[in-house]
Structure formats: structure tokens, C-alpha cells
Design a protein around this motif. Structure first.
Motif, mmCIF file in Angstrom:
data_model
loop_
_atom_site.group_PDB
_atom_site.id
_atom_site.type_symbol
_atom_site.label_atom_id
_atom_site.label_comp_id
_atom_site.label_asym_id
_atom_site.label_seq_id
_atom_site.Cartn_x
_atom_site.Cartn_y
_atom_site.Cartn_z
ATOM 1 N N UNK A 296 10.236 12.576 -0.283
ATOM 2 C CA UNK A 296 9.306 13.778 -1.038
ATOM 3 C C UNK A 296 8.968 13.082 -2.332
ATOM 4 N N UNK A 297 7.540 13.455 -2.486
ATOM 5 C CA UNK A 297 6.918 13.097 -3.778
ATOM 6 C C UNK A 297 6.043 14.306 -4.178
ATOM 7 N N UNK A 298 4.829 14.576 -3.531
ATOM 8 C CA UNK A 298 3.998 15.469 -4.015
ATOM 9 C C UNK A 298 4.761 16.799 -3.238
ATOM 10 N N UNK A 299 5.721 16.908 -2.423
ATOM 11 C CA UNK A 299 6.466 18.024 -2.062
ATOM 12 C C UNK A 299 7.363 18.341 -3.141
ATOM 13 N N UNK A 300 7.901 17.519 -3.850
ATOM 14 C CA UNK A 300 8.724 17.763 -4.814
ATOM 15 C C UNK A 300 8.128 18.630 -5.992
ATOM 16 N N UNK A 301 6.921 18.267 -6.492
ATOM 17 C CA UNK A 301 6.168 18.873 -7.481
ATOM 18 C C UNK A 301 5.728 20.174 -6.914
ATOM 19 N N UNK A 302 5.214 20.160 -5.848
ATOM 20 C CA UNK A 302 4.523 21.498 -5.077
ATOM 21 C C UNK A 302 5.927 22.291 -5.278
ATOM 22 N N UNK A 303 6.906 22.159 -5.108
ATOM 23 C CA UNK A 303 8.314 22.786 -4.805
ATOM 24 C C UNK A 303 8.538 23.693 -6.248
ATOM 25 N N UNK A 304 8.501 22.481 -7.301
ATOM 26 C CA UNK A 304 8.567 22.956 -8.377
ATOM 27 C C UNK A 304 7.765 23.922 -8.994
ATOM 28 N N UNK A 305 6.525 23.670 -8.846
ATOM 29 C CA UNK A 305 5.787 24.763 -9.283
ATOM 30 C C UNK A 305 5.767 25.868 -8.756
ATOM 31 N N UNK A 306 5.952 26.178 -7.496
ATOM 32 C CA UNK A 306 5.907 27.375 -6.660
ATOM 33 C C UNK A 306 7.241 28.150 -7.068
ATOM 34 N N UNK B 289 0.859 -1.299 -0.073
ATOM 35 C CA UNK B 289 -0.081 0.090 0.117
ATOM 36 C C UNK B 289 0.824 1.196 0.048
ATOM 37 N N UNK B 290 0.776 2.178 -1.259
ATOM 38 C CA UNK B 290 1.367 3.062 -1.191
ATOM 39 C C UNK B 290 0.450 4.327 -0.749
ATOM 40 N N UNK B 291 0.689 5.132 0.155
ATOM 41 C CA UNK B 291 -0.075 6.394 0.377
ATOM 42 C C UNK B 291 0.795 7.585 -0.077
ATOM 43 N N UNK B 292 0.083 8.197 -1.255
ATOM 44 C CA UNK B 292 0.938 9.073 -2.225
ATOM 45 C C UNK B 292 0.525 10.499 -1.708
ATOM 46 N N UNK B 293 1.272 11.319 -1.094
ATOM 47 C CA UNK B 293 0.761 12.692 -0.828
ATOM 48 C C UNK B 293 2.152 13.476 -0.935
ATOM 49 N N UNK B 294 2.349 14.299 0.230
ATOM 50 C CA UNK B 294 3.591 15.074 0.276
ATOM 51 C C UNK B 294 4.807 14.366 0.307
ATOM 52 N N UNK B 295 4.832 13.158 0.813
ATOM 53 C CA UNK B 295 5.618 11.998 0.626
ATOM 54 C C UNK B 295 4.933 10.816 0.379
ATOM 55 N N UNK B 296 5.587 9.721 0.257
ATOM 56 C CA UNK B 296 4.865 8.431 0.256
ATOM 57 C C UNK B 296 5.546 7.450 0.943
ATOM 58 N N UNK B 297 4.658 6.787 1.738
ATOM 59 C CA UNK B 297 4.927 5.706 2.743
ATOM 60 C C UNK B 297 4.411 4.359 2.177
ATOM 61 N N UNK B 298 5.160 3.422 2.208
ATOM 62 C CA UNK B 298 4.766 2.100 1.533
ATOM 63 C C UNK B 298 4.882 1.118 2.833
#
Length: 546
Positions: free
Chosen positions: A327-337, A284-293
Motif C-alpha cells: 500500500x502506498x497511494x492506497x494508504x493516502x487515498x484511504x486517509x483522505x476518504x 525501477x519503482x512503479x508508484x501507484x496504489x501500491x509500489x512494485x520495485x
């Protein structure tokens, strides 16, 4: 009708969800944003060093006061229909507190001391302490180290405690408890102090019912063995009731006094029943700011670079494994910002779409590999399998023709490659991964999810609920309240998952295999060895900002 409430305490907000116990129907929800957000630059007059991330406990109490009654109102149910409440938290998010649960940062004289505040999971300033924890454990042949893939992360509870001990001894001494936020919120609700089995095992170095020895803690730093007394406490089984809602908290939340308060849990681990993954073989991958498996298995084996293996850490009777990406969503958010040109932002605004959506539309309009890039997803360090918060992001192949959407896609692909590396690490160690189940906010991007399926070469099941952690917390509350006999039965009744929502395409799998080989080459070149360039760069930055 009986209902339960699940509360998911995230990085920036807390969400309350009202759920029917008979079938898991989600009747109402409410979100409360933390007033202080993530405290990572300034605390009062004090400028925080790099890699710090704090939170304010009053923000969590405001979730109980505001979001719980709002969720009930949204559901249109009477508070007397509620039979239980369950909570999950980001982890490891520990805080120094007095024995009665009062956070040290709320005690007079401590409000301006950074080390008196909770350290959020993404606080990575304890890497020096984590390195010593690992080195001393290896030198002493500590048997528990293998349970954590050979390395404790700077994100975990003891590394952060050692940082407080060494940088603000008075704060360490004043704290009677060094407590996970998931356990702290349960103490606030029920008046009962328990360590939940999940956070204690994965984040707190509790294995086979015991902490590391006093001699080990003393070898880390003379006097540090005092941490054991601050960590200790009875361990609550997941899905059990910690106690009943106190009269004071009944007033705060508007719920009946005495209803069951479930033992706390970690946001990722509590998600397993929400997607019917309480058995073995489903990662189970909980994919948000980070991802935990997270992944259950019938037997214990050593898996390099994992965050932990805990008996009953996810489901009673099975060994629960955890890995993750910082970092997963955090990386994309940083790039956009911070990295997207104003012209792209304007176009997105004029078209009435998000910048993320525009970059996705453009980036995936091109064939795989057309951007000519390969990236490393280490902007927040590497949680698995290298376990090194001092690593940093990298994009290779940029030219004057490279555009923002090219980099955006390369970053998404890098996170997918990182997930594949974790899956392969499990399989290499003999832990079966038969299904990949995704939950979290990133599921909204269908191109991203299809990329993961193609990179992994596996179908992806997805959570039906958009609030899977809160649903999982509610399922635990239902068991604690006696509505179901155990977590697996409750998951079958209340959880929901869409099987094979994304299927890999053969041509895409072959193309991404090539990209993954390039990723692995960078992964080992920049992430393994002595005197790493990324370590030197981070050290240079810290020294310049000191």
C-alpha cells in the motif's frame, strides 16, 4: 508509419496507448473504468469476508471493445497502421477458467460463487495458506524458497489457489486452468495459451522451468497436487509474439486480423524499457496504489524478503528481482476518504484544489519532524521485506495538537522509509542499486517525490511518460511485431527518462536519517517475533465479522 498499442490493465481501469514504433511518440490514449470496480464487500447476495478483493473479467473485455478504438480515434491513425498489441496486468491476479479460457464465473451456475471470480492482487485472504506454503517448504528444505526471499506472499498465485482448494473444492475441481489475468487476456486476443515468463516466475513459483514437486503440493494438502496441471503450459519469452489477433477479436477491437499479440507481462516489469532500465543497477519503482520495485542484476543471490528472482524475468540474459509495498497511494487515498475532517474538505472545495493538494501544502510548510510522528506503511500488509499480509498500519506520536496534514505527511514519509528498507535489503545482499527510477501516478506530487529523494539519499530519475506501463507494453508489442530486434534496442528507441529530476538535500537527508532509525525500531518491534499484536488484532476483527 507503423504504430503499436499497449494496454495497461490496472486496479480500477484499463488504459490503451497508441505509440509510434520509430521513436516512441505517444499519439493517442483512452481509459475505460471497470464497471464492477474492485469487488471487496458484496458479490450479489453474498457479503465477502475481510481481506477479499475480486474483479470481473467482462470489465477487461470492455477495455478492448471501448478503449482501443477510442485511443485510435484520439491518435488520428488508421487501424491498418497498427502492427502489434501488447498487454500488462496487475499481478498476481489469477482466475479459474475452462481450457478454452472461459472464466468459471461466467459459466451457468457459478455466477454467485465468490471463488469462481478472479482474485485481484490485493486479495489478502490467503495468508493462512501462504503461511503453510512457507512452513512446509522450509521443513522440506525446498530449494526454490530462497528465490523468493524465504517467503511466498499471500498475494501470489499458488496461495490463492490453495485457498480455493480448501474453501470451495468444487470450484477448484471445475477449473481446468488457474491462469494469470495477463495470460488470460492474451489467450482471448490470440487464441493461444501461454504462461508469460514474468508472472510464471514471480507469482507462479516456476523456477528453472519447473514447478515445485507433486510431493510438495501433497504435503500442503492431500489432493492439491492437481494444481500443477491447472498451472502448466508453455512459457513465452517476454517480447515474443504469442500469436496473431483472431478474427473475432479483430471485430471487437477494430484492429487488423493477424497482427502480432505480444506475450503478456506484469505491469511493473513491463515498465523497465519505458524508462530505459533494461540493464543492471537501476531500481525501477512503479508508484501507484501500491509500489512494485524491480531490478536487474548479472548474478543470482538470495535477498531476504524479496518477491522473487527470475532468470529473464525482466530482460533476457539478466536476473530480474522484484520487491514491493502493498500500500502506498492506497494508504493516502484511504486517509483522505475516511480520516480528513469536513472542514478541510470544504476548504479544498472552496479553493478548487484536491484534498491531497491541500494536505500536501500544509504538511510540507513545516520543518521535517515538526509533526512529531512516525508511522508504519502496512495498511495493506507488508510485501517486502517481512512478507506478511497480517501486519497493519500504525502512527505513533499523536497528540491533541496533531492535525490531518501532520498524519498525511507522516504516512508519505513511512512509504519512503519502506522503500529505503527495500533498497538497503538489496545492497546488504550484494545486489547493486545505483539509480532509483520512478514511474506511476504518484509522480504528480513533487513534495512526495522530493521526500523520497531525501529519505533515500539518492537522486531520482523519473519516467517522461505518464503512462509508463502502457508504453512498456507497446514496446514489447513492437518487438513482437518485428519493428525492433530486442527489448533493449526498442527501449533505446522508444523509452524516455528524465535523469536526476529530484536531488537529495544534505540537511533533509540528515533529518530523515533520524526518522528512519525510528521507523526501523517500529518495523522490527511490530513486524518480527511470535504472537504479534497486529496478527491478534486482525484475527479478532475477522472473528467478530464472521
Amino acid at each position: 508509419m507503423s504504430v503499436v498499442i499497449g494496454i495497461d490493465f490496472g486496479t480500477l481501469s484499463g488504459r490503451a496507448l497508441v505509440v509510434r514504433t520509430s521513436d516512441g511518440a505517444e499519439l493517442g490514449t483512452a481509459v475505460h473504468d471497470y464497471g464492477h470496480g474492485v469487488i471487496d464487500e458484496q458479490l450479489g447476495e453474498t457479503r465477502l469476508p475481510p481481506e477479499w478483493a475480486l474483479q470481473h473479467p467482462l470489465d477487461w473485455l470492455e477495455v478492448l471493445r471501448i478503449a482501443v478504438p477510442a485511443a485510435l480515434a484520439d491518435a488520428g491513425v488508421d487501424a491498418h497502421d497498427v502492427i502489434g498489441i501488447g498487454c500488462d496486468f496487475t499481478a498476481s491476479t489469477p482466475l479459474p477458467a475452462l481450457a478454452d479460457g472461459t472464466p468459471l464465473c461466467l459459466v451457468d451456475g457459478w455466477q454467485q460463487r465468490p471463488h469462481a471470480y478472479p482474485k485481484l492482487w490485493k486479495h489478502h485472504a490467503a495468508q493462512e495458506q501462504a503461511d503453510r506454503i512457507n512452513a512446509v517448504a522450509a521443513e522440506r528444505g525446498e530449494p526454490w524458497l530462497a528465490r523468493y526471499g524465504g517467503a511466498i506472499s499471500s498475494e501470489w498465485q499458488v496461495a490463492k489457489a490453495l485457498q480455493v482448494f480448501e474453501e470451495d473444492r468444487a470450484a477448484f475441481d471445475a477449473a481446468e486452468r488457474w491462469i494469470e489475468a495477463s495470460d488470460w487476456i492474451v489467450q482471448q486476443l490470440s487464441g493461444v495459451h501461454l504462461r508469460n515468463a514474468s508472472a510464471a516466475g514471480y507469482k507462479g513459483m516456476l523456477q528453472d522451468g519447473a514447478l515445485p514437486s507433486a510431493a510438495y503440493f501433497e504435503a500442503l494438502a492431500p489432493g492439491f497436487s492437481a494444481v500443477a496441471a491447472k498451472l502448466e503450459g508453455p512459457v513465452g519469452e517476454l517480447g515474443a509474439a504469442a500469436g496473431g489477433l483472431t478474427a473475432a477479436m479483430a471485430v471487437v477491437t477494430g484492429l487488423p486480423e493477424g497482427i502480432a499479440v505480444a506475450v503478456g507481462n506484469v505491469d511493473a516489469h513491463v515498465t523497465a524499457p519505458a524508462v530505459k532500465a533494461t540493464g543492471t543497477g537501476s531500481l525501477v519503482a512503479i508508484m501507484g496504489t501500491s509500489t512494485c520495485h524491480i531490478l536487474n542484476a548479472e548474478r543470482l543471490v538470495d535477498v531476504a524478503g524479496m518477491c522473487g528472482a527470475v532468470d529473464g524475468g525482466i530482460t533476457a540474459g539478466l536476473w530480474g528481482y522484484e520487491a514491493g509495498q502493498s500500500g502506498v497511494g492506497d494508504i493516502l487515498a484511504w486517509f483522505v476518504e475516511h480520516q480528513v475532517p469536513a472542514s478541510v474538505q470544504r476548504e479544498a472545495s472552496e479553493r478548487g484544489v484536491s484534498v491531497h493538494a491541500l494536505l500536501t501544502e500544509r504538511g510540507w510548510a513545516k520543518p521535517i519532524g515538526a509533526h512529531g510522528l512516525v508511522a508504519l506503511d502496512w495498511h495493506g500488509g507488508n510485501r517486502s521485506v517481512l512478507v506478511d499480509a497480517r501486519l497493519s498500519g500504525l502512527v505513533v506520536g499523536m497528540t491533541l495538537a496533531t492535525r490531518a496534514d501532520d498524519i498525511y505527511r507522516a504516512l508519505v514519509e513511512a512509504t519512503a522509509y519502506g522503500a529505503r528498507r527495500i533498497v538497503e535489503a538489496f545492497r546488504e545482499a550484494g545486489v547493486p542499486v545505483e539509480r532509483f527510477v520512478a514511474a506511476g501516478g504518484l509522480l504528480r506530487n513533487e513534495h512526495l517525490m522530493q521526500t523520497y529523494a531525501d529519505v533515500l539519499g539518492m537522486p531520482i530519475d523519473v519516467a517522461v511518460s505518464e503512462q509508463a506501463p502502457a508504453l512498456g507494453a507497446a514496446i514489447h508489442a513492437a518487438v513482437a511485431a518485428g519493428a525492433h530486434p530486442d527489448i533493449t534496442v526498442a527501449a533505446d528507441a522508444m523509452g524516455a527518462v528524465e535523469r536526476d529530476r529530484y536531488r537529495p538535500a544534505a540537511a533533509a537527508v540528515a533529518a530523515y536519517d533520524e526518522g528512519y532509525r525510528d521507523y526501523l525500531a517500529l518495523h522490527d518491534a511490530f513486524g518480527r517475533g511470535d504472537d504479534l499484536l497486529m496478527h491478534r488484532l486482525k484475527r479478532r476483527r475477522a472473528e467478530a465479522l464472521a
